[in-house]
Design a protein around this motif. Structure first.
Motif, PDB file in Angstrom:
ATOM      1  N   LEU A 168      21.575   1.859  11.491  1.00 18.08           N
ATOM      2  CA  LEU A 168      22.954   1.950  11.006  1.00 18.08           C
ATOM      3  C   LEU A 168      22.997   2.005   9.476  1.00 18.08           C
ATOM      4  CD1 LEU A 168      24.489  -0.579  13.529  1.00 18.08           C
ATOM      5  CD2 LEU A 168      25.097   1.840  13.354  1.00 18.08           C
ATOM      6  N   ARG A 169      22.107   1.246   8.818  1.00 13.78           N
ATOM      7  CA  ARG A 169      22.061   1.280   7.355  1.00 13.78           C
ATOM      8  C   ARG A 169      21.626   2.658   6.859  1.00 13.78           C
ATOM      9  NH1 ARG A 169      18.946  -2.524   6.856  1.00 13.78           N
ATOM     10  NH2 ARG A 169      20.397  -4.196   6.230  1.00 13.78           N
ATOM     11  N   THR A 170      20.648   3.230   7.531  1.00 13.44           N
ATOM     12  CA  THR A 170      20.073   4.497   7.082  1.00 13.44           C
ATOM     13  C   THR A 170      20.972   5.677   7.419  1.00 13.44           C
ATOM     14  OG1 THR A 170      17.866   3.590   7.406  1.00 13.44           O
ATOM     15  CG2 THR A 170      18.051   5.986   7.237  1.00 13.44           C
ATOM     16  N   GLU A 171      21.512   5.689   8.638  1.00 14.36           N
ATOM     17  CA  GLU A 171      22.228   6.871   9.120  1.00 14.36           C
ATOM     18  C   GLU A 171      23.726   6.836   8.830  1.00 14.36           C
ATOM     19  OE1 GLU A 171      21.114   7.702  13.182  1.00 14.36           O
ATOM     20  OE2 GLU A 171      19.114   6.894  12.819  1.00 14.36           O
ATOM     21  N   LEU A 172      24.283   5.649   8.597  1.00 19.05           N
ATOM     22  CA  LEU A 172      25.693   5.552   8.220  1.00 19.05           C
ATOM     23  C   LEU A 172      25.796   5.082   6.774  1.00 19.05           C
ATOM     24  CD1 LEU A 172      27.307   4.092  11.485  1.00 19.05           C
ATOM     25  CD2 LEU A 172      26.970   6.477  10.812  1.00 19.05           C
ATOM     26  N   SER A 173      25.737   3.769   6.577  1.00 23.16           N
ATOM     27  CA  SER A 173      25.731   3.242   5.211  1.00 23.16           C
ATOM     28  C   SER A 173      25.425   1.755   5.280  1.00 23.16           C
ATOM     29  CB  SER A 173      27.085   3.459   4.530  1.00 23.16           C
ATOM     30  OG  SER A 173      28.007   2.447   4.901  1.00 23.16           O
ATOM     31  N   PRO A 174      25.001   1.145   4.172  1.00 23.35           N
ATOM     32  CA  PRO A 174      24.773  -0.302   4.186  1.00 23.35           C
ATOM     33  C   PRO A 174      26.026  -1.092   4.554  1.00 23.35           C
ATOM     34  CG  PRO A 174      23.733   0.694   2.271  1.00 23.35           C
ATOM     35  CD  PRO A 174      24.562   1.770   2.904  1.00 23.35           C
ATOM     36  N   ARG A 175      27.197  -0.522   4.257  1.00 22.54           N
ATOM     37  CA  ARG A 175      28.451  -1.211   4.593  1.00 22.54           C
ATOM     38  C   ARG A 175      28.675  -1.299   6.098  1.00 22.54           C
ATOM     39  NH1 ARG A 175      29.923   2.275   0.342  1.00 22.54           N
ATOM     40  NH2 ARG A 175      30.649   1.234  -1.557  1.00 22.54           N
TER      41      ARG A 175
END
Length: 639
Positions: free
Chosen positions: A577-584
């Motif tokens: 999720l951090r890599t493919e979407l964003s850290p948020r």
């Protein structure tokens, strides 16, 4: 991870040449591509919808009134005209009486067929029976029935009289049904004694009695024996209703005369009784099924649905274009996940439609369907289909099938955006806005967007928009449902991105948006990442923020059989999720639950769970009788 926008299918010259929409364009005398045709259809709605009436030679009287009077929310179509849905659905019995109109199958292996002539004969018999019961124009007939031949026959008989149809599937609980039917005061209830699902028999006789007891307007309950349950001694039966033969007749009614009443999900309040008119549905379904699904008399059309979902109403619209329609009563997963694919092969289905979750489940089960020689179209709706689902269809189902992801709703009983045989299929992208649907993406100020995510709105009227909500004489509830945000513009409640070439991507409901540090995201993007993991059977993400304040991001997962939510899996989910979407968009919490709450038609219940997390009692957050699995809601109560 699948690449969004990757080209998966292109129409051959033969497909384009032989498509129904190409013939229509030639008849119109228009040249150019699909986008040009769409722009003409929405810029000139009166001319476009008039051409649909003329091109299909709709049975009825055009009258001498204008095609379109006014605009939303009070648009009036074809003033002075008279039409009847059943007349248009059954007119193929004249030209091709021996052709198969309906194939009906059950989970228990039962199978039957009706030709167009036989279907018309059965409709005429039931019509005569309804007349004996005193049913006439404007009366409501309610049905508590599965997706069986009797449901279709009864609907056509009701509509032929100018009476009004409304149905619920027997997997609906009695309170949920009375929430719906009590609003419309039916005079006749048609009900089964029970049904079969997932290898089990469910006796519904007590539920039918409970429903009937809450409907003081009822004159008669007509029972359809299905499972051999004990009926009341004086029960009126289906056999008695259809006992006498009679000539077929049709009551032509004004264009906007109520045809049926369908309902919003009813999970968070009393279901909205949405009324569609004879003429609007006839024109919309002729257009959509012929031009977007590319179906006609040589086709076998099957959509997996129940009578409680608007896709049943859409499926039977195949009769309008002369299709053979396939009705299936049973589970999509019994005795195995491949049951629907096997049916498609056995019946020579040319167009198969289903919910996006079934395609995803088939992919996760590693299925490689075979025997699909006649299949040329595959429809997906109900929720966004991720690019991985697109890719699986072309790698493991059939490389030359046209996959059509559609998005619309019960509100209009059709799709706003979908596929068309003139355009290619790209992974995760819906090819086009549908003809006659003036779809735009709006920012909060009502400014159109291209290439950015915004609210899905409709800026011009469509004939299949509701003619009203039942018991809403001043139209206040109707206006509040669609026109409160942008006056005079229909706000549908979905996030959409419209690409420069006219393609579309749906991102889920706009009332369940993830807003993390000012970055808005539809939930479908989140589910695409999470549910790609084989260990995850289903998931639900909730952003608890409100009134501009950022809250916690919570991820609930239902595990696949034999899988466990290990520390390693949690770490892998967070990394993805951090890599493919964003850290948020890394969840503050990931928790295992026994199941994800869904409506009876399969939609995830994000908003009710959000309410529960904010302190609303479970019994007030969602109506359990409108849910497929209400028992799971308690697992979302904060500890």
């Amino acid at each position: 991870m699948a690449e969004e926008g990757a080209l998966l299918w292109e129409p051959t010259d033969e497909v384009v040449r032989n498509s129904k929409i190409t013939s229509y364009m030639a008849w119109l005398g228009r040249t150019g591509g699909y986008e040009d045709l769409w722009e003409w259809s929405v810029a000139n709605p009166a001319d476009f919808w008039s051409s649909i009436w003329d091109y299909f030679d709709v049975a009825g009287e055009r009258g001498d009134g204008p095609v379109l009077n006014g605009t939303m929310p009070k648009a009036e179509w074809f003033a002075g005209s008279a039409v009847n849905y059943a007349e248009n659905a059954l007119r193929h019995a004249e030209a091709t009486p021996g052709r198969t109109a309906v194939v009906f199958r059950g989970e228990d292996g039962a199978r039957g067929t009706l030709t167009f002539a036989e279907l018309r004969e059965e409709v005429a018999r039931v019509r005569a029976g309804l007349v004996r019961l005193g049913v006439g124009r404007g009366d409501r007939v309610a049905a508590y029935v599965p997706n069986i031949a009797e449901a279709l026959i009864a609907f056509l008989a009701v509509s032929s009289l100018g009476a009004i149809w409304s149905s619920c599937s027997p997997d609906f609980g009695a309170p949920s049904v009375t929430d719906r039917f009590s609003q419309i005061e039916p005079v006749v209830l048609i009900a089964v004694d029970g049904y079969r699902y997932n290898g089990k028999v469910y006796d519904r006789t007590q539920a039918v009695r409970d429903i009937a007891a809450k409907l003081p307007s009822l004159r008669t309950t007509v029972w359809i024996p299905r499972v051999g349950a004990e009926l009341p001694e004086d029960a009126a039966t289906w056999a008695e209703l259809r006992a006498e033969s009679a000539p077929m007749a049709y009551e032509r009614v004004p264009f906007g005369h109520p045809l049926w009443i369908v309902y919003s999900s009813g999970t968070t309040g009393l279901p909205k009784p949405i009324v569609h008119g004879h003429g609007g549905i006839v024109l919309e379904h002729l257009k959509a099924i012929s031009f977007h699904q590319d179906l006609g008399p040589d086709d076998v059309f099957f959509w997996y649905t129940t009578t409680g979902w608007m896709m049943w109403n859409y499926l039977i619209g195949g009769l309008l274009v002369g299709c053979t329609v396939v009705l299936y009563d049973g589970s999509a997963n019994h005795p195995g996940t491949d049951v629907l694919w096997n049916l498609v092969a056995e019946e020579g289905v040319t167009y198969f439609g289903t919910g996006a979750p079934y395609i995803t489940a088939s992919m996760k089960a590693g299925l490689k369907p075979s025997g699909l020689d006649r299949l040329r179209g595959l429809g997906s709706t109900g929720s966004p289909l991720p690019p991985e689902g697109f890719d699986w269809v072309y790698s493991d189902v059939k490389p030359d099938v046209q996959l059509g992801s559609f998005s619309g709703g019960t509100d209009v009983c059709t799709g706003f955006v979908g596929a068309v045989p003139l355009l290619p299929v790209r992974s995760g992208v819906i090819p086009c806005r549908c003809l006659g649907a003036s779809v735009e993406s709006y920012d909060p100020a009502g400014k159109p967007l291209i290439g950015e995510v915004g609210e899905l709105v409709i800026t011009a009227p469509m004939p299949s928009m509701p003619v009203m909500f039942w018991n809403d004489p001043e139209g206040e509830r109707y206006r509040d449902s669609y026109f409160a945000e942008y006056p005079g513009v229909w706000r549908h409640g979905d996030w959409i991105k419209i690409l420069p070439d006219g393609g579309c991507v749906i991102y889920g409901r706009s009332d369940s948006t993830l807003n993390r540090g000012g970055v808005r995201m539809g939930t479908s993007e989140f589910y695409r990442v999470v549910e790609r993991f084989e260990e995850i059977a289903d998931s639900l993400v909730i952003d608890t923020g409100q009134l501009g304040q950022e809250g916690r991001l919570l991820l609930y997962v239902a595990m696949a059989p034999g899988a466990a939510l290990t520390d390693d899996l949690v770490a892998a989910l967070r990394t993805a999720l951090r890599t493919e979407l964003s850290p948020r968009h890394v969840p503050d919490m990931i928790r295992e639950v026994p199941g994800i709450p869904r409506t009876l038609s399969g939609k995830k219940l994000e908003v009710p769970v959000r309410k529960i997390l904010q302190g609303t009692p479970v019994e007030k957050a969602a109506n359990p009788d409108a849910m497929a699995n209400p028992e799971v809601l308690t697992h979302f109560v904060p500890e």
